[in-house]
Design a protein around this motif. Sequence first.
Motif, short mmCIF file in Angstrom:
data_model
loop_
_atom_site.label_atom_id
_atom_site.label_comp_id
_atom_site.label_asym_id
_atom_site.label_seq_id
_atom_site.Cartn_x
_atom_site.Cartn_y
_atom_site.Cartn_z
N ALA A 48 0.83 -1.21 0.00
CA ALA A 48 0.00 0.00 0.00
C ALA A 48 0.86 1.25 0.00
O ALA A 48 0.54 2.24 -0.65
CB ALA A 48 -0.94 -0.01 1.20
N LEU A 49 1.99 1.21 0.71
CA LEU A 49 2.92 2.35 0.71
C LEU A 49 3.53 2.53 -0.67
O LEU A 49 3.70 3.66 -1.14
CB LEU A 49 4.00 2.17 1.77
CG LEU A 49 4.98 3.33 1.89
CD1 LEU A 49 4.27 4.62 2.25
CD2 LEU A 49 6.05 3.00 2.92
N MET A 50 3.85 1.44 -1.31
CA MET A 50 4.41 1.51 -2.66
C MET A 50 3.40 2.13 -3.62
O MET A 50 3.77 2.96 -4.46
CB MET A 50 4.82 0.12 -3.14
CG MET A 50 5.61 0.14 -4.43
SD MET A 50 6.29 -1.48 -4.83
CE MET A 50 4.95 -2.13 -5.81
N GLU A 51 2.15 1.78 -3.50
CA GLU A 51 1.11 2.38 -4.34
C GLU A 51 1.00 3.87 -4.08
O GLU A 51 0.85 4.67 -5.01
CB GLU A 51 -0.23 1.68 -4.10
CG GLU A 51 -0.25 0.26 -4.65
CD GLU A 51 -1.47 -0.53 -4.22
OE1 GLU A 51 -2.35 0.02 -3.52
OE2 GLU A 51 -1.54 -1.72 -4.59
N PHE A 52 1.10 4.28 -2.81
CA PHE A 52 1.10 5.70 -2.49
C PHE A 52 2.29 6.39 -3.14
O PHE A 52 2.16 7.48 -3.72
CB PHE A 52 1.15 5.91 -0.97
CG PHE A 52 1.30 7.35 -0.57
CD1 PHE A 52 0.20 8.18 -0.49
CD2 PHE A 52 2.55 7.89 -0.30
CE1 PHE A 52 0.33 9.52 -0.16
CE2 PHE A 52 2.70 9.22 0.04
CZ PHE A 52 1.58 10.04 0.11
N ALA A 53 3.46 5.77 -3.07
CA ALA A 53 4.67 6.35 -3.66
C ALA A 53 4.53 6.49 -5.18
O ALA A 53 4.94 7.50 -5.75
CB ALA A 53 5.89 5.50 -3.32
N GLU A 54 3.93 5.51 -5.82
CA GLU A 54 3.73 5.59 -7.26
C GLU A 54 2.81 6.76 -7.61
O GLU A 54 3.07 7.49 -8.57
CB GLU A 54 3.11 4.30 -7.79
CG GLU A 54 4.06 3.14 -7.84
CD GLU A 54 3.39 1.86 -8.31
OE1 GLU A 54 2.22 1.60 -7.96
OE2 GLU A 54 4.06 1.12 -9.05
N ASN A 55 1.76 6.94 -6.84
CA ASN A 55 0.75 7.96 -7.15
C ASN A 55 1.13 9.36 -6.71
O ASN A 55 0.65 10.34 -7.27
CB ASN A 55 -0.59 7.58 -6.51
CG ASN A 55 -1.17 6.33 -7.12
OD1 ASN A 55 -1.00 6.05 -8.29
ND2 ASN A 55 -1.86 5.56 -6.30
N ASN A 56 1.98 9.48 -5.69
CA ASN A 56 2.25 10.79 -5.11
C ASN A 56 3.71 11.24 -5.13
O ASN A 56 3.98 12.41 -4.91
CB ASN A 56 1.76 10.81 -3.67
CG ASN A 56 0.27 10.62 -3.59
OD1 ASN A 56 -0.49 11.55 -3.79
ND2 ASN A 56 -0.16 9.40 -3.32
N LEU A 57 4.62 10.31 -5.36
CA LEU A 57 6.04 10.66 -5.30
C LEU A 57 6.77 10.42 -6.61
O LEU A 57 7.98 10.53 -6.67
CB LEU A 57 6.73 9.87 -4.17
CG LEU A 57 6.14 10.03 -2.78
CD1 LEU A 57 6.85 9.11 -1.81
CD2 LEU A 57 6.21 11.47 -2.33
N ARG A 58 6.04 10.01 -7.61
CA ARG A 58 6.62 9.73 -8.92
C ARG A 58 7.68 8.63 -8.89
O ARG A 58 8.64 8.66 -9.63
CB ARG A 58 7.17 11.00 -9.56
CG ARG A 58 6.10 12.02 -9.81
CD ARG A 58 6.65 13.21 -10.51
NE ARG A 58 5.59 14.17 -10.70
CZ ARG A 58 5.78 15.46 -10.87
NH1 ARG A 58 7.01 15.93 -10.91
NH2 ARG A 58 4.77 16.26 -11.03
N ILE A 59 7.51 7.70 -7.98
CA ILE A 59 8.37 6.54 -7.94
C ILE A 59 7.73 5.47 -8.80
O ILE A 59 6.56 5.15 -8.62
CB ILE A 59 8.57 6.03 -6.49
CG1 ILE A 59 9.38 7.06 -5.70
CG2 ILE A 59 9.24 4.67 -6.47
CD1 ILE A 59 9.55 6.72 -4.25
N ARG A 60 8.45 4.97 -9.76
CA ARG A 60 7.91 3.98 -10.68
C ARG A 60 8.36 2.59 -10.26
O ARG A 60 9.54 2.35 -10.02
CB ARG A 60 8.36 4.27 -12.11
CG ARG A 60 7.88 5.59 -12.62
CD ARG A 60 6.36 5.59 -12.80
NE ARG A 60 5.88 6.96 -12.94
CZ ARG A 60 4.93 7.49 -12.18
NH1 ARG A 60 4.36 6.80 -11.24
NH2 ARG A 60 4.54 8.72 -12.36
N THR A 61 7.37 1.71 -10.17
CA THR A 61 7.67 0.34 -9.80
C THR A 61 7.11 -0.62 -10.84
O THR A 61 6.29 -0.24 -11.66
CB THR A 61 7.06 0.00 -8.42
OG1 THR A 61 5.65 0.15 -8.49
CG2 THR A 61 7.63 0.88 -7.33
#
Length: 79
Positions: free
Chosen positions: A64-77
Amino acid sequence: MTMDEFKVWIMRFDKDKDGRISRYELQQAIRTTGAWFPRWKAKHGIKAADVNGDGFIDDSEIKALMEFAENNLRIRTMP
C-alpha cells in the motif's frame, strides 16, 4: 524499481530498526526523492498505507505504501 527493491530502499530509513516505518522515517525517505512538502506527504502516506491503524508501516503494509509512492512521489515500480 521492483517491490523487493522498494522494500530495501524504504527500510534503509528504519533508523530504530524495529521493522516498521514511522511518519518521521517516511518523511526522511520522501526528502531523498526531492518531493515538495515531505511532512504533509508523510502524514498522508501513513494514512493511506496504515491498514491496522497503529501509526506505522510494517511489512504487510509495504504494498500500500508503494502504491502511495507511485501515485504521489513519482516513484515507478514494476511487478
